[in-house]
Design a protein around this motif. Structure first.
Motif, mmCIF file in Angstrom:
data_model
loop_
_atom_site.group_PDB
_atom_site.id
_atom_site.type_symbol
_atom_site.label_atom_id
_atom_site.label_comp_id
_atom_site.label_asym_id
_atom_site.label_seq_id
_atom_site.Cartn_x
_atom_site.Cartn_y
_atom_site.Cartn_z
ATOM 1 N N SER A 599 0.822 -1.209 0.000
ATOM 2 C CA SER A 599 0.000 0.000 0.000
ATOM 3 C C SER A 599 0.855 1.258 0.000
ATOM 4 C CB SER A 599 -0.934 0.006 1.218
ATOM 5 O OG SER A 599 -0.204 0.202 2.418
ATOM 6 N N GLN A 600 2.123 1.119 0.449
ATOM 7 C CA GLN A 600 3.049 2.253 0.449
ATOM 8 C C GLN A 600 3.860 2.334 -0.836
ATOM 9 O OE1 GLN A 600 5.350 1.332 3.934
ATOM 10 N NE2 GLN A 600 3.790 2.073 5.376
ATOM 11 N N GLY A 601 3.546 1.432 -1.787
ATOM 12 C CA GLY A 601 4.268 1.422 -3.047
ATOM 13 C C GLY A 601 5.627 0.754 -2.965
ATOM 14 N N ARG A 602 5.845 -0.047 -1.956
ATOM 15 C CA ARG A 602 7.132 -0.716 -1.772
ATOM 16 C C ARG A 602 7.019 -2.197 -2.146
ATOM 17 N NH1 ARG A 602 8.956 1.080 4.198
ATOM 18 N NH2 ARG A 602 10.805 -0.134 3.624
ATOM 19 N N ASN A 603 8.153 -2.830 -2.301
ATOM 20 C CA ASN A 603 8.209 -4.233 -2.693
ATOM 21 C C ASN A 603 8.370 -5.095 -1.448
ATOM 22 O OD1 ASN A 603 9.358 -6.841 -3.431
ATOM 23 N ND2 ASN A 603 9.623 -5.997 -5.490
ATOM 24 N N PRO A 604 7.345 -5.863 -1.068
ATOM 25 C CA PRO A 604 7.437 -6.658 0.160
ATOM 26 C C PRO A 604 8.587 -7.651 0.156
ATOM 27 C CG PRO A 604 5.166 -6.541 -0.595
ATOM 28 C CD PRO A 604 6.010 -5.967 -1.688
ATOM 29 N N PHE A 605 8.886 -8.233 -0.995
ATOM 30 C CA PHE A 605 9.959 -9.234 -1.011
ATOM 31 C C PHE A 605 11.311 -8.586 -0.727
ATOM 32 C CE2 PHE A 605 13.121 -12.008 -3.036
ATOM 33 C CZ PHE A 605 12.826 -13.203 -2.393
ATOM 34 N N ASN A 606 11.591 -7.483 -1.430
ATOM 35 C CA ASN A 606 12.883 -6.820 -1.248
ATOM 36 C C ASN A 606 12.982 -6.090 0.089
ATOM 37 O OD1 ASN A 606 13.899 -7.634 -3.731
ATOM 38 N ND2 ASN A 606 13.072 -5.835 -4.795
#
Length: 683
Positions: A599-606
């Motif tokens: 939701s924050q525009g970030r990549n959960p995996f990385n």
């Protein structure tokens, strides 16, 4: 002389520290950390320090803290580390520095003997068991001599002993000031000593439990402290979220039912329908468990709507409402006898709390929180914040400290000015980037000063890393048997000295059972498996290793053995890790954290999975080299570490061990360990 100058002098070759440790010699990294701690104490603020294994971080924060003359709170990850800090490190330094410092140890109430409950224990139905009766007799004999009441001082008492719940209190069943043993209470004595001390040693669980309920003495203690140090700080977030949400367990309900029935029949028989009230509570708790059905024990059920995943909504809501009603009925019965004994007042409070929590779980979850149900023989309903950031910012770093209260034995100390308070957070593993965001973001420490000091160990010379390339993929059914074969062959060559760390309990059982079958009846190797013995006994046996008439050891373990296990010397020369320790993607808390990052525009995996794996992998690898003379080999049995792009990032986070590129080089490295051990023994 400034504090920084005093610390620099203490860490000099001719300073005070050689008197505290015979093996002490100046280390640049240790001194660098100590000076940073000293500056933070002088100026106030927050400091986060990642100190590699072998730096000697304990002395790095203790020396400036003690020399500052300020009141200090030290928090560690476990009660074992508490005992080590209080019983070994602090006394050494206090004597070496020649300081008139009063120290105190404070644990949770479950660590102390409750004199009132010990008296009641003989009447408990469980006390008729021969083993429990014998253990209770030992506790009663020890109770005559102990001053602290700390059960850790009782030799041979298994931490899993069923007698412990009988002779300790909980927040739920403690009678407080109404207890007939209040004056002699070991918990209250420990709190009084903590309030009177200059340095107080606690643990993270106690710290956060008190932050949540303001009940364990920290509410009085913390405002008077100017320096707070959190060692093994990498555990802070996961420890904190356990206490900053809400929980309701069917086991908790059944315990309350048992206590209510016992007190009612002993102290107010005939004054209320105790059997009926207890039966309704018991039935409601068991019905709630039955609604969930036969979900796999140890699993977590997602709970994003009105009921957990896979559980009928109406049946769940009705069962939870029945729990609330049963608790309210218990409150009514207890209210009629509240003046007879303090036990009934406390039971009424417990019933009210259980009713309130039932009502809370009938309503929607709080914003920015996640819910789930832990499934075992009992159920545990959990609502948790995603991290401790808000609590740290509002309750620690920016909160105005309340006025400290005094006790009968010690007048209240003046609270310190919040702006001048120093917060020190340290661990060997806090992230895989320069800003240590894995730790600082969820802990609300984005603005803290960050320092990384490397290990003094010569990892390329002392350790090697082997990544087997011919193993099945991690999710292949043949993976665990292949790991067991590799570990067995290597351990045979080393005469034991091998620890296998698994990422799941399923792998623990599979690898452990395979190895035990392989060496069953053999005097060649003894296979130790976590869960079959108490952890302390497993570690003691593993450290003993081979001896006259005793085989070497191969230890298979998971979870808690990835960190906090210290086996220096040649008792451990090989660590085998079965898979990369990524967080379980189906875990509700992991899912919620991933969704927030998306939701924050970030990549959960990385931004989440890889940093989590990097820290855990570094912790596991850290079991291998514990001193400057240790030698060993680390094997990671996950082909993704060599084949996937993120593998480079994970490898960069690990200690800089030399790489072994083939099975032949691996065999040569193992043979070299044996040759070096033989040579050292001959010398």
């Amino acid at each position: 002389m400034t504090l920084t100058d005093a610390v620099r002098r203490a860490f000099a070759a001719d300073g005070a520290l050689p008197r505290a440790a015979d093996s002490f010699r100046p280390r640049a990294a240790q001194t660098e950390m100590a000076l940073a701690v000293a500056r933070t104490i002088e100026e106030g603020g927050a400091l986060v320090v990642e100190a590699g294994t072998g730096v000697g971080k304990t002395f790095s924060y203790l020396v400036p803290a003690l020399l500052s003359g300020d009141r200090v709170l030290l928090s560690t990850a476990t009660k074992t580390l508490q005992d080590q800090l209080f019983g070994r490190d602090l006394p050494r330094l206090v004597e070496a520095l020649g300081l008139p410092v009063r120290t105190a140890l404070l644990k949770g109430r479950g660590s102390y003997l409750c004199l009132h409950r010990m008296e009641l224990a003989r009447r408990d139905p469980g006390a008729g068991d021969r083993g429990i009766a014998a253990a209770l007799a030992r506790v009663e004999q020890w109770a005559q001599a102990t001053r602290s009441g700390d059960l850790a001082e009782l030799p041979g008492l298994d931490e899993r002993s069923p007698v412990i719940p009988l002779v300790t209190s909980t927040r739920d069943n403690c009678l407080g000031a109404q207890c007939p043993k209040f004056r002699e209470c070991h918990v209250n004595r420990a709190r009084r000593e903590a309030l009177a001390a200059d340095v107080v040693v606690v643990n993270h669980h106690l710290f956060f439990a008190d932050l949540a309920v303001r009940e364990s003495g920290m509410a009085e203690l913390l405002p008077t402290v100017r320096v707070a140090v959190f060692d093994e700080a990498h555990q802070l977030n996961e420890t904190g979220v356990q206490f900053l949400g809400a929980q309701l367990g069917t086991g908790q309900l059944l315990d309350f039912t048992r206590d209510l029935l016992a007190a009612g029949l002993q102290l107010a028989r005939g004054l209320a329908p105790w059997h009926e009230v207890a039966a309704a509570l018991d039935r409601a708790a068991r019905e709630l468990r039955l609604v969930v059905g036969r979900s796999t024990a140890g699993s977590r059920l997602r709970w994003t709507g009105a009921a957990p995943e896979g559980v009928p909504q109406h049946a769940w809501q009705d069962a939870l409402a029945d729990v609330e009603v049963a608790c309210e009925d218990a409150m009514e019965a207890l209210a009629t006898v509240s003046e007879i004994a303090p036990d009934f007042v406390r039971l009424h409070e417990r019933a009210a709390t259980l009713a309130q929590r039932s009502g809370r779980f009938l309503a929607e979850a709080a914003p920015d929180a996640v819910r789930w149900v832990d499934v075992g023989q009992q159920l545990r309903l959990v609502e948790s914040p995603l991290d401790i950031a808000q609590a740290v910012r509002t309750k620690l770093l920016k909160a105005d400290p309340p006025t400290a209260k005094g006790t009968d034995d010690e007048p209240g100390r003046e609270p310190v000015e919040q702006g001048g308070r120093a917060w020190i957070f340290t661990s060997a593993t806090l992230g895989d980037d320069a800003r240590l965001r894995w730790f600082t973001e969820p802990c609300g420490l984005d603005d803290a000063e960050v320092l990384k000091v490397g290990s003094p160990f010569d990892y390329p010379a002392q350790a090697a890393l082997y990544l087997p390339r011919d193993l099945p993929k991690p999710n292949d059914p043949g993976h665990s048997p292949a790991v067991a074969r590799l570990a067995a062959q290597a351990a045979q060559g080393l005469g034991g000295r091998t620890m296998v760390l698994t990422t799941t309990l399923r792998a623990l059982r599979g690898i452990g059972e395979e190895l035990q079958r392989r060496f069953q009846g053999s005097m060649e190797l003894e296979v130790l498996v976590q869960g079959q013995w108490p952890k302390r006994r497993l570690i003691e046996r593993f450290r003993e290793g081979a001896g006259p008439g005793r085989p070497g050891c191969l230890l298979v373990a998971s979870a808690s053995f990835w960190e906090g296990v210290d086996v220096p010397g040649d008792a451990l020369e090989l660590v085998v890790i079965d898979k990369l320790p990524f967080p379980p993607p189906g875990d509700p808390l992991v899912e919620a954290r991933s969704q927030r990052l998306q939701s924050q525009g970030r990549n959960p995996f990385n931004d989440y999975f890889v940093p989590e794996a990097a820290v855990a992998l570094k912790q596991g690898a850290g079991r291998l080299i514990r001193s400057e003379t240790d030698r060993g080999v680390l094997v990671v049995c996950d082909t993704r570490l060599a084949q996937m792009g993120y593998g480079r990032r994970l490898l960069a986070a690990m200690p800089p061990m030399r790489r072994l590129s083939s099975p032949e080089e691996f065999e040569e490295a193992l043979e070299a360990l044996g040759a070096a051990r033989t040579s050292a023994a001959a010398a």
